[in-house]
Design a protein around this motif. Structure first.
Motif, mmCIF file in Angstrom:
data_model
loop_
_atom_site.group_PDB
_atom_site.id
_atom_site.type_symbol
_atom_site.label_atom_id
_atom_site.label_comp_id
_atom_site.label_asym_id
_atom_site.label_seq_id
_atom_site.Cartn_x
_atom_site.Cartn_y
_atom_site.Cartn_z
ATOM 1 N N GLU A 1 4.683 -23.934 25.405
ATOM 2 C CA GLU A 1 5.655 -23.052 24.785
ATOM 3 C C GLU A 1 7.007 -23.321 25.409
ATOM 4 O O GLU A 1 7.170 -23.241 26.627
ATOM 5 N N ALA A 2 7.967 -23.700 24.565
ATOM 6 C CA ALA A 2 9.319 -23.956 25.043
ATOM 7 C C ALA A 2 10.221 -22.832 24.572
ATOM 8 O O ALA A 2 10.207 -22.468 23.398
ATOM 9 N N ARG A 3 10.959 -22.273 25.509
ATOM 10 C CA ARG A 3 11.922 -21.232 25.144
ATOM 11 C C ARG A 3 13.330 -21.798 25.269
ATOM 12 O O ARG A 3 13.732 -22.230 26.340
ATOM 13 N N ASP B 1 19.668 -23.647 27.346
ATOM 14 C CA ASP B 1 18.795 -23.748 28.497
ATOM 15 C C ASP B 1 17.360 -23.831 27.967
ATOM 16 O O ASP B 1 17.007 -23.111 27.035
ATOM 17 N N ILE B 2 16.563 -24.733 28.529
ATOM 18 C CA ILE B 2 15.196 -24.918 28.037
ATOM 19 C C ILE B 2 14.204 -24.613 29.155
ATOM 20 O O ILE B 2 14.330 -25.145 30.256
ATOM 21 N N GLU B 3 13.239 -23.733 28.871
ATOM 22 C CA GLU B 3 12.144 -23.491 29.809
ATOM 23 C C GLU B 3 10.839 -23.848 29.120
ATOM 24 O O GLU B 3 10.592 -23.399 27.992
ATOM 25 N N VAL B 4 9.998 -24.614 29.799
ATOM 26 C CA VAL B 4 8.722 -25.013 29.197
ATOM 27 C C VAL B 4 7.576 -24.463 30.037
ATOM 28 O O VAL B 4 7.587 -24.567 31.261
ATOM 29 N N GLU B 5 6.615 -23.844 29.371
ATOM 30 C CA GLU B 5 5.416 -23.351 30.056
ATOM 31 C C GLU B 5 4.180 -23.894 29.354
ATOM 32 O O GLU B 5 4.135 -23.969 28.131
ATOM 33 N N GLU B 6 3.172 -24.226 30.169
ATOM 34 C CA GLU B 6 1.914 -24.665 29.558
ATOM 35 C C GLU B 6 1.131 -23.433 29.124
ATOM 36 O O GLU B 6 1.119 -22.410 29.786
#
Lengths: 82, 82
Positions: free
Chosen positions: B3-5, B76-81
């Protein structure tokens, strides 16, 4: 001074045409591994107040009276002192 | 699945008419202690990929090609598995 961040998401089952169109456009551009795209609205509000709790209550009022539509939106409020 | 925010804010000096109108409306409703209101757009993107790094690079591409306008936006990009 406090900064309140109001994050507004759509309730489950409410259609998100902007998200759907973004997904379609990403596929058209060749990003085939994208499974879903959702949009979220956020307001950053700078506000004077006594303490975190009273500010949060006031922002809650703003959500109910102006910022959100209770029929389709969920919202979350985070308050930080500046 | 990742999931990328993507959080999209306006660059300094770029006018934010929605934020300005929200501020005006809050004042009209009697919330006189509000000093500023800013809007932020966020996309939540579900995406298949190998690892966080490659997903982040791909989402960066999406930002440059579709999601943001480099003239007026920071992102700004945050990526979570998942």
């Amino acid at each position: 001074m406090f900064e309140a961040r109001v994050t507004i998401t759509l309730k489950k089952g409410v259609s998100d045409p902007e998200g759907a169109n973004t997904l379609k456009a990403l596929h058209l551009l060749g990003f085939d591994n994208v499974r879903a795209a959702k949009t979220i609205r956020t307001f950053d509000i700078l506000i004077d107040g006594k303490d975190k709790n009273s500010v949060k209550k006031e922002v809650e009022q703003m959500c109910q009276r102006l910022l959100t539509n209770p029929v389709i939106h969920n919202y979350d409020i985070e308050v930080e002192e500046e």
